[in-house]
Each structure stands twice: as structure tokens, then as C-alpha cells.
Design a protein around this motif. Sequence first.
Motif, PDB file in Angstrom:
ATOM      1  N   LEU A   1       6.177   9.254   0.272  1.00 31.54           N
ATOM      2  CA  LEU A   1       5.937   9.981   1.678  1.00 31.54           C
ATOM      3  C   LEU A   1       4.786  10.710   1.944  1.00 31.54           C
ATOM      4  CD1 LEU A   1       9.805  11.322   1.863  1.00 31.54           C
ATOM      5  CD2 LEU A   1       8.702   9.290   2.913  1.00 31.54           C
ATOM      6  N   ASN A   2       4.255  11.275   0.665  1.00 35.08           N
ATOM      7  CA  ASN A   2       2.918  11.804   0.459  1.00 35.08           C
ATOM      8  C   ASN A   2       2.608  11.998  -0.868  1.00 35.08           C
ATOM      9  OD1 ASN A   2       3.972  14.386  -0.601  1.00 35.08           O
ATOM     10  ND2 ASN A   2       4.545  14.841   1.343  1.00 35.08           N
ATOM     11  N   SER A   3       1.295  12.529  -1.351  1.00 34.69           N
ATOM     12  CA  SER A   3       1.068  12.753  -2.785  1.00 34.69           C
ATOM     13  C   SER A   3       1.895  13.411  -3.613  1.00 34.69           C
ATOM     14  CB  SER A   3      -0.214  13.180  -2.783  1.00 34.69           C
ATOM     15  OG  SER A   3      -0.344  14.768  -2.294  1.00 34.69           O
ATOM     16  N   LYS A   4       2.922  14.088  -3.163  1.00 36.53           N
ATOM     17  CA  LYS A   4       3.814  14.980  -4.038  1.00 36.53           C
ATOM     18  C   LYS A   4       5.184  14.599  -3.668  1.00 36.53           C
ATOM     19  CE  LYS A   4       0.826  18.920  -4.074  1.00 36.53           C
ATOM     20  NZ  LYS A   4       0.676  20.434  -4.043  1.00 36.53           N
TER      21      LYS A   4
ATOM     22  N   LEU B   1       0.794  -1.141   0.130  1.00 32.53           N
ATOM     23  CA  LEU B   1      -0.057  -0.054   0.122  1.00 32.53           C
ATOM     24  C   LEU B   1       0.960   1.353   0.006  1.00 32.53           C
ATOM     25  CD1 LEU B   1      -2.904   1.205   0.313  1.00 32.53           C
ATOM     26  CD2 LEU B   1      -2.635   1.106   2.464  1.00 32.53           C
ATOM     27  N   LYS B   2       1.907   1.242   0.859  1.00 30.45           N
ATOM     28  CA  LYS B   2       2.780   2.389   0.941  1.00 30.45           C
ATOM     29  C   LYS B   2       4.284   2.140   0.323  1.00 30.45           C
ATOM     30  CE  LYS B   2      -0.032   4.597   4.536  1.00 30.45           C
ATOM     31  NZ  LYS B   2       0.133   4.957   6.005  1.00 30.45           N
ATOM     32  N   SER B   3       4.566   1.208  -0.327  1.00 25.83           N
ATOM     33  CA  SER B   3       5.890   0.928  -0.719  1.00 25.83           C
ATOM     34  C   SER B   3       6.043  -0.165  -1.735  1.00 25.83           C
ATOM     35  CB  SER B   3       7.030   0.598   0.470  1.00 25.83           C
ATOM     36  OG  SER B   3       6.366  -0.703   1.054  1.00 25.83           O
ATOM     37  N   THR B   4       6.981  -0.136  -2.534  1.00 26.56           N
ATOM     38  CA  THR B   4       7.432  -1.067  -3.684  1.00 26.56           C
ATOM     39  C   THR B   4       8.756  -1.428  -3.477  1.00 26.56           C
ATOM     40  OG1 THR B   4       5.730   0.167  -5.011  1.00 26.56           O
ATOM     41  CG2 THR B   4       7.355  -1.436  -5.982  1.00 26.56           C
ATOM     42  N   TRP B   5       8.865  -2.833  -3.377  1.00 20.01           N
ATOM     43  CA  TRP B   5      10.127  -3.566  -3.582  1.00 20.01           C
ATOM     44  C   TRP B   5      10.491  -4.417  -4.742  1.00 20.01           C
ATOM     45  CZ3 TRP B   5      12.770  -2.832   1.471  1.00 20.01           C
ATOM     46  CH2 TRP B   5      12.076  -2.054   2.265  1.00 20.01           C
ATOM     47  N   ARG B   6      11.556  -4.458  -5.211  1.00 17.24           N
ATOM     48  CA  ARG B   6      12.109  -4.935  -6.154  1.00 17.24           C
ATOM     49  C   ARG B   6      13.342  -5.888  -5.845  1.00 17.24           C
ATOM     50  NH1 ARG B   6      12.610  -1.196 -11.065  1.00 17.24           N
ATOM     51  NH2 ARG B   6      13.501  -2.784 -11.822  1.00 17.24           N
ATOM     52  N   LEU B   7      13.346  -7.009  -6.059  1.00 17.62           N
ATOM     53  CA  LEU B   7      14.631  -7.759  -5.686  1.00 17.62           C
ATOM     54  C   LEU B   7      15.067  -8.811  -6.960  1.00 17.62           C
ATOM     55  CD1 LEU B   7      16.779  -9.153  -4.010  1.00 17.62           C
ATOM     56  CD2 LEU B   7      15.289 -10.833  -3.101  1.00 17.62           C
ATOM     57  N   GLY B   8      16.360  -8.428  -7.486  1.00 15.53           N
ATOM     58  CA  GLY B   8      16.673  -9.207  -8.588  1.00 15.53           C
ATOM     59  C   GLY B   8      18.214  -9.190  -8.817  1.00 15.53           C
ATOM     60  N   ALA B   9      18.490  -9.634  -9.877  1.00 15.10           N
ATOM     61  CA  ALA B   9      20.024  -9.650 -10.187  1.00 15.10           C
ATOM     62  C   ALA B   9      20.204  -9.524 -11.735  1.00 15.10           C
ATOM     63  CB  ALA B   9      20.570 -11.004  -9.682  1.00 15.10           C
ATOM     64  N   GLU B  10      21.377  -9.107 -12.201  1.00 19.19           N
ATOM     65  CA  GLU B  10      21.631  -9.090 -13.567  1.00 19.19           C
ATOM     66  C   GLU B  10      22.919  -9.836 -13.728  1.00 19.19           C
ATOM     67  OE1 GLU B  10      20.121  -5.540 -16.113  1.00 19.19           O
ATOM     68  OE2 GLU B  10      21.539  -4.738 -14.788  1.00 19.19           O
ATOM     69  N   ILE B  11      22.877 -10.852 -14.656  1.00 19.05           N
ATOM     70  CA  ILE B  11      24.313 -11.718 -14.833  1.00 19.05           C
ATOM     71  C   ILE B  11      24.537 -11.735 -16.092  1.00 19.05           C
ATOM     72  CG2 ILE B  11      25.172 -14.061 -14.900  1.00 19.05           C
ATOM     73  CD1 ILE B  11      22.588 -14.642 -12.786  1.00 19.05           C
TER      74      ILE B  11
ATOM     75  N   PHE C   1      20.038   6.946  -3.628  1.00 17.66           N
ATOM     76  CA  PHE C   1      19.166   7.423  -2.705  1.00 17.66           C
ATOM     77  C   PHE C   1      18.611   8.710  -3.817  1.00 17.66           C
ATOM     78  CE2 PHE C   1      21.752   6.022   0.405  1.00 17.66           C
ATOM     79  CZ  PHE C   1      20.862   5.097   1.238  1.00 17.66           C
ATOM     80  N   SER C   2      17.330   8.839  -3.912  1.00 11.91           N
ATOM     81  CA  SER C   2      16.730   9.952  -4.622  1.00 11.91           C
ATOM     82  C   SER C   2      15.520  10.269  -3.946  1.00 11.91           C
ATOM     83  CB  SER C   2      16.612   9.345  -6.240  1.00 11.91           C
ATOM     84  OG  SER C   2      15.742   8.167  -6.225  1.00 11.91           O
ATOM     85  N   LEU C   3      15.092  11.624  -4.301  1.00  9.99           N
ATOM     86  CA  LEU C   3      13.948  12.141  -3.925  1.00  9.99           C
ATOM     87  C   LEU C   3      13.279  12.872  -5.190  1.00  9.99           C
ATOM     88  CD1 LEU C   3      14.855  14.045  -0.480  1.00  9.99           C
ATOM     89  CD2 LEU C   3      13.270  12.094  -0.828  1.00  9.99           C
ATOM     90  N   LYS C   4      11.907  12.607  -5.286  1.00  8.67           N
ATOM     91  CA  LYS C   4      10.928  13.175  -6.514  1.00  8.67           C
ATOM     92  C   LYS C   4      10.044  14.128  -5.746  1.00  8.67           C
ATOM     93  CE  LYS C   4      10.078  11.029 -10.039  1.00  8.67           C
ATOM     94  NZ  LYS C   4       9.598   9.949 -11.231  1.00  8.67           N
ATOM     95  N   TYR C   5       9.901  15.530  -6.124  1.00 12.17           N
ATOM     96  CA  TYR C   5       9.034  16.208  -5.420  1.00 12.17           C
ATOM     97  C   TYR C   5       8.381  16.731  -6.640  1.00 12.17           C
ATOM     98  CZ  TYR C   5       6.950  20.051  -2.711  1.00 12.17           C
ATOM     99  OH  TYR C   5       6.272  21.115  -2.301  1.00 12.17           O
ATOM    100  N   LEU C   6       6.691  16.873  -6.721  1.00 13.98           N
ATOM    101  CA  LEU C   6       6.030  17.367  -7.819  1.00 13.98           C
ATOM    102  C   LEU C   6       5.063  18.470  -7.089  1.00 13.98           C
ATOM    103  CD1 LEU C   6       5.065  14.092  -9.341  1.00 13.98           C
ATOM    104  CD2 LEU C   6       6.767  15.641 -10.342  1.00 13.98           C
ATOM    105  N   PRO C   7       5.572  19.569  -6.794  1.00  8.13           N
ATOM    106  CA  PRO C   7       4.678  20.463  -6.199  1.00  8.13           C
ATOM    107  C   PRO C   7       3.363  20.899  -7.085  1.00  8.13           C
ATOM    108  CG  PRO C   7       6.835  21.523  -7.133  1.00  8.13           C
ATOM    109  CD  PRO C   7       6.608  20.078  -7.208  1.00  8.13           C
ATOM    110  N   VAL C   8       3.649  21.071  -8.365  1.00 11.65           N
ATOM    111  CA  VAL C   8       2.518  21.367  -9.446  1.00 11.65           C
ATOM    112  C   VAL C   8       2.726  20.714 -10.422  1.00 11.65           C
ATOM    113  CG1 VAL C   8       2.074  23.729  -8.287  1.00 11.65           C
ATOM    114  CG2 VAL C   8       3.866  23.178 -10.268  1.00 11.65           C
ATOM    115  N   LYS C   9       1.760  20.548 -11.441  1.00  7.53           N
ATOM    116  CA  LYS C   9       1.755  19.618 -12.418  1.00  7.53           C
ATOM    117  C   LYS C   9       2.996  19.809 -13.444  1.00  7.53           C
ATOM    118  CE  LYS C   9      -1.337  18.334 -16.245  1.00  7.53           C
ATOM    119  NZ  LYS C   9      -2.644  18.524 -17.070  1.00  7.53           N
TER     120      LYS C   9
END
Length: 384
Positions: free
Chosen positions: A288-291, A236-246, A325-333
Motif C-alpha cells: 500500500l506504501n513503503s511501510k 509493479l504494485k502487486s504479487t500473485w501466486r496461484l498453485g495447489a498442494e496435492i 487477510f493480513s497487514l504488515k506495518y513497518l513504521p521504523v526499522k
Amino acid sequence: MNIEIRPRVEYTSNYFLPPNDSIDPYFIITQRNRISMQYAREKWLIKSDLQEIHLWDENSKASKVGSINFYQLYFETKIKSLNVRLGRQSVLLDNGRLFSDAPWAQQGRAHEGIRIMKYSKYFSNDFFFLFTRNYSTEFESAYSPVASNRYKYLLVNSLNYNNNHGFSFNSLNAVDFLENSSSGKLYTRATAGGRIEFKTKQWYYTLNSYWQFGRNSKGQKLFAYYFQPEVKLSLLKSTWRLGAEIISGSSPNLSWKFNGNMNVFTRFPSDVNGKGLVNPYLFTVIPLNSKLSLRSDFHLFYTRYPLLNNLGQKMTKFLGYENDFSLKYLPVKELEINYAFSFYKSTNAMQYLPKIQDENKLAIWSYLMISYSFNAINLKHYKN
């Protein structure tokens, strides 16, 4: 008509990317200014993306133009059940491992040629005939959307099936003709493979694999393979991806792109001296929130066969780890703000790969990027 203004400042320390190797740490500022226009009728359309890449750095205090170019410029028409696209165009297939439009790069990535597209209820089938030519050298080639292409001609077929019940597969097959810079002789390299996917409400499973054979531009025989298993859990509040490239390689007794945001390993086999690469990874995205959302990408790097030191002794296969680590912020459209911080911790084996300046120190890369994009005019409100 859409206008985009996208400045970005980058900081590197103990890293191999600075334009001037004598400067460390290094700041560089780039800005993409792009005007995208499209005119569409019932049976055809014309699209153009004109862009200018601006540069600033410590050596040249004043700004300079890195490139003025068309990212895309094509004509598309419908002929019976086929769509045909002619001109310079971005190409994004599957997850972008083999063919990506490189949206993060300021210049993007594009190709020139013909694309034939056919779609039905469950299937889509794309065929490409692409080529390169002598491009202008007036501006810096690093900021051209096409100058990084190394083939003379390229044929691609992408077939996709989706039953809309959680199962899908695609096959991706490419043949590129590579020109020897000395003799002018053309050599042929083929890549064949694809992906299978299975989705449920929360889980996603996939296996991606490719086989490559033929000859490189030097005429050397190729035989290589690639595997990527992955599982994804969407909560509901997160997405997890586990894998490998060989990625295959050669043992030390024989003569013979995606792996972290820092691009330490992007060119194979040269970036790992032909020893192959194993890259387990764990990706996490937390809104973290809608934006505002937070993402963490963790990578481990191993060679499939050990590197040799100056005495011919085998080194550890473990090359180190990277965390992005990255942060994405969408204050307006119309506005998107991205901040990222990445570091790579090396092992002693990295001194035998020319990727990090000092394997005993952290390699750091960070950036702040702002993208402001807006529709300058919308003609659909006006009747003919």
C-alpha cells in the motif's frame, strides 16, 4: 547482541485451538523475549538465542512462564572447504514445507545435531545428523523449540543448484528413525524429492514433489506422495501466486503442514482420516506504501477420497474454504506490527473430522503481534 520483545494477542471462535475447550470464544496472550548473541572470528563462531515465552489467558489472570530455553546454541567452524555446525540450530530448507524454522511460532523450531555445509559457485550441499533426547518437562512442551520433534534420529541431505540464469533445482532426501513408545523398537521412514524452478523478469514457475515410504512409529507400512505446482506473477504494485498442494490418501475401500494460516490441516494422514488432501490456493500481496502491505491467502480444501458418514455413505469431497487477510506495518526499522484475520467456512463433511467445533458456523482466528528488535551492543566498532 540483539534483543527482541514480541507480544501477541490471539482471538479464536468456533475453533479447535483454545487451551480450554469449555471456553469459546477465547483470548490468549503470549510474549517472546529473546536475547541473541554471536561472537565470530575468522575460522569459527559461537551463536546463542536465549528466549523466554510468557503466557496470559482468561483462567490465570496473572502471567506465567511457558518456557525458558535456548532456541539456538551452536558452535561453527571451517575445516578446509567445509563448514561444520554443532549444537541446537534452526533448519530452513527450500520453502519450509518439510523443514522450517517456524518463525511465526513464538518458540520457533530447532533441531540438535551436526550440520556439514559445502558451497561452490553453482552448488550447495548440506548434510545433517540430528537426534532427540529426553527434554525437561518443567515448562510447557508446546512452547519448546525442540519438543515437537518426533524422531529418534534423523539424516538429511539437501543439494541445491542455481545457474544464475533463471533455472534452479534442489533435491531433499531424509531418513528418520522413529521409536515405538511401547516396544522401544526403531522403524525407518524415508522421504525423497525436490523442486525445479524457472524464473523470468515477471514470471516464476515451480514444481515441488516428494515420495514417502517405509514404516511409521507403529510399524505400519507407508506409501505416500506430494505435489505442488505453482506459478507467480510479480507486477509493479502487486504479487500473485496461484498453485495447489496435492497430498495422497487412501480410497474408502482400503484400510490404510502449509495449508492455510489457521492450521486446520497440519498432521497427515490423521487430520483427513487418511483420505488425502487437495488444496488449490491463490495468494496476493499488495504494497500500500513503503511501510504498509496487505496480503490475502485464499484456500479451497478437498479430500482425494470421500469421507464416510455414520451410515457408511460417501460424503462430499469438498471440505470448505479459508481466507486469510493480513497487514504488515513497518513504521521504523526496529519495529514490525502484524495484524491478521482468518476465517474457515465448513461443509457438512467437516463434522466427521475433529477440527471445527460446529461445522455450521464460521471458524475465526485473529491476532495482533508487535515485534521490537534492536542491537544492544555492536563490538565490531572496537579493535583488538
